[in-house]
Enzyme design. Structure first.
Site, PDB file in Angstrom:
ATOM      1  N   HIS A 113      -3.014  -0.825  -6.773  1.00  0.00           N
ATOM      2  CA  HIS A 113      -2.578  -1.486  -8.001  1.00  0.00           C
ATOM      3  C   HIS A 113      -3.775  -1.832  -8.882  1.00  0.00           C
ATOM      4  O   HIS A 113      -3.832  -1.489 -10.066  1.00  0.00           O
ATOM      5  CB  HIS A 113      -1.778  -2.749  -7.678  1.00  0.00           C
ATOM      6  CG  HIS A 113      -1.132  -3.358  -8.876  1.00  0.00           C
ATOM      7  ND1 HIS A 113      -1.832  -4.129  -9.777  1.00  0.00           N
ATOM      8  CD2 HIS A 113       0.134  -3.286  -9.348  1.00  0.00           C
ATOM      9  CE1 HIS A 113      -1.013  -4.508 -10.749  1.00  0.00           C
ATOM     10  NE2 HIS A 113       0.187  -4.015 -10.511  1.00  0.00           N
ATOM     11  N   HIS A 144       5.330   1.512 -10.013  1.00  0.00           N
ATOM     12  CA  HIS A 144       4.036   2.179 -10.169  1.00  0.00           C
ATOM     13  C   HIS A 144       4.036   3.560  -9.511  1.00  0.00           C
ATOM     14  O   HIS A 144       3.524   4.520 -10.060  1.00  0.00           O
ATOM     15  CB  HIS A 144       2.907   1.331  -9.575  1.00  0.00           C
ATOM     16  CG  HIS A 144       2.559   0.156 -10.426  1.00  0.00           C
ATOM     17  ND1 HIS A 144       2.055   0.286 -11.703  1.00  0.00           N
ATOM     18  CD2 HIS A 144       2.625  -1.178 -10.192  1.00  0.00           C
ATOM     19  CE1 HIS A 144       1.841  -0.917 -12.211  1.00  0.00           C
ATOM     20  NE2 HIS A 144       2.191  -1.823 -11.315  1.00  0.00           N
ATOM     21  N   ILE A 183      -1.104  -7.047  -0.288  1.00  0.00           N
ATOM     22  CA  ILE A 183      -2.147  -6.237   0.342  1.00  0.00           C
ATOM     23  C   ILE A 183      -3.491  -6.954   0.276  1.00  0.00           C
ATOM     24  O   ILE A 183      -4.243  -6.976   1.241  1.00  0.00           O
ATOM     25  CB  ILE A 183      -2.238  -4.841  -0.330  1.00  0.00           C
ATOM     26  CG1 ILE A 183      -0.979  -4.027  -0.001  1.00  0.00           C
ATOM     27  CG2 ILE A 183      -3.486  -4.092   0.135  1.00  0.00           C
ATOM     28  CD1 ILE A 183      -0.960  -2.633  -0.580  1.00  0.00           C
ATOM     29  N   ILE A 184      -3.792  -7.541  -0.886  1.00  0.00           N
ATOM     30  CA  ILE A 184      -5.095  -8.191  -1.066  1.00  0.00           C
ATOM     31  C   ILE A 184      -4.936  -9.682  -1.368  1.00  0.00           C
ATOM     32  O   ILE A 184      -3.850 -10.131  -1.732  1.00  0.00           O
ATOM     33  CB  ILE A 184      -5.915  -7.506  -2.189  1.00  0.00           C
ATOM     34  CG1 ILE A 184      -5.202  -7.652  -3.547  1.00  0.00           C
ATOM     35  CG2 ILE A 184      -6.182  -6.041  -1.870  1.00  0.00           C
ATOM     36  CD1 ILE A 184      -6.015  -7.168  -4.741  1.00  0.00           C
ATOM     37  N   GLU A 222      -4.945  -0.579 -12.428  1.00  0.00           N
ATOM     38  CA  GLU A 222      -5.370  -1.649 -13.339  1.00  0.00           C
ATOM     39  C   GLU A 222      -6.739  -2.245 -13.009  1.00  0.00           C
ATOM     40  O   GLU A 222      -7.032  -3.380 -13.363  1.00  0.00           O
ATOM     41  CB  GLU A 222      -4.310  -2.769 -13.342  1.00  0.00           C
ATOM     42  CG  GLU A 222      -2.992  -2.315 -13.946  1.00  0.00           C
ATOM     43  CD  GLU A 222      -1.922  -3.388 -13.903  1.00  0.00           C
ATOM     44  OE1 GLU A 222      -2.261  -4.559 -13.677  1.00  0.00           O
ATOM     45  OE2 GLU A 222      -0.741  -3.044 -14.095  1.00  0.00           O
ATOM     46  N   GLU A 271      -1.553 -12.764  -7.091  1.00  0.00           N
ATOM     47  CA  GLU A 271      -0.211 -13.109  -6.597  1.00  0.00           C
ATOM     48  C   GLU A 271      -0.297 -13.998  -5.360  1.00  0.00           C
ATOM     49  O   GLU A 271       0.506 -14.907  -5.175  1.00  0.00           O
ATOM     50  CB  GLU A 271       0.594 -11.836  -6.282  1.00  0.00           C
ATOM     51  CG  GLU A 271       0.883 -10.971  -7.494  1.00  0.00           C
ATOM     52  CD  GLU A 271       1.704 -11.684  -8.561  1.00  0.00           C
ATOM     53  OE1 GLU A 271       2.646 -12.409  -8.204  1.00  0.00           O
ATOM     54  OE2 GLU A 271       1.391 -11.498  -9.755  1.00  0.00           O
TER      55      GLU A 271
END
Length: 259
Positions: A146, A209, A84-85, A177, A89
């Site tokens: 997330h 999650h 997503i961002i 987080e 990762e």
């Protein structure tokens, strides 16, 4: 023409019920690039090990896939992350891919879901269309992202502000987080005198999650905390990857990288 590969890279999920969200994005990419051989990779070592241990299924990380593509003589690799961002990762994946730039003549990479301002606008509109639920004055949508210590965490606040800019006032984004957290969201719900919240993961998959941190029966899940604080809740258990228009956004990013 040399051999061409399409690599779709995800963080991954250990929940089989959540996997269709990733598969949906992969299938859309495969349809858009039928002349390319398809490969899947996950960036989470923990999830890769869990699939091997519990299901005897081998999933490779991007480095392992690239090594194989070099060995098999591929000349072009186009890669689309389902992140997503532009966070940790994504950085990890890019480092793995770029290590092979001298061994594979052409490597092209599409951007994560939320990269340019237009992406935020489009994704916000798609998500709100998907929900298509008219809210009462004392109701709100709460999205769980997330979150990360990476500076890309600011994407979550931008997503919420874009929702507001598009006229969706009763929408809040918190993260597991990072900032903003659930406590921040609750304070703002109370200022607005909200009584009922619809809670949905702002994640590609409705996996660990979503099922535990968001909707779990334990006292520390978002659903439990909100209920304990007097809110009525309804959980919308859906990963963004399950929404076709979101999967199509990834295809657009890949086509843009390819052009």
């Amino acid at each position: 023409m040399g051999k061409k590969a399409l690599l779709v890279v995800s963080f991954g999920t250990s929940f089989e019920e959540a996997l269709p969200a990733i598969v949906n994005i992969e299938e859309n990419c495969k349809k858009a690039f039928p002349d390319y051989d398809f490969y899947r990779a996950f960036t989470s070592g923990m999830i890769i090990r869990k699939w091997a241990r519990t299901k005897n299924v081998i999933i490779h990380n991007p480095d392992e896939v690239m090594k194989r593509l070099v060995a098999e003589g591929y000349e072009e690799v186009i890669c689309q992350p389902t992140h997503i961002i532009n966070g940790l990762e994504y950085d990890k994946m890019m480092n793995m891919l770029l290590a092979y730039k001298d061994q594979i003549p052409t490597i092209k990479v599409g951007t994560p879901l939320l990269t340019e301002e237009e992406d935020y606008k489009e994704a916000c509109e798609i998500v709100m269309q998907e929900l298509e639920k008219p809210l009462a004055k004392d109701e709100a949508f709460v999205f769980m992202g997330h979150g990360t210590e990476h500076f890309a965490n600011s994407a979550y606040s931008q997503f919420e502000n874009m929702l507001r800019d598009l006229g969706h006032e009763s929408t809040y984004v918190g993260t597991v987080e990072g900032f903003p957290g659930l406590d921040y969201v609750i304070r703002r719900l109370k200022i607005r005198d909200i009584k009922k919240v619809y809670v949905m993961p702002l994640m590609i998959v409705a996996g660990d999650h979503a099922r535990n941190d968001l909707a779990g029966a334990e006292a520390d899940s978002w659903d439990s905390i909100l209920k304990a604080d007097g809110f009525e809740t309804e959980v919308i258990m859906k990963g963004l990857g399950e929404i076709d228009a979101i999967a199509e956004m990834f295809v657009k990013h890949l086509k843009k990288a390819e052009s």
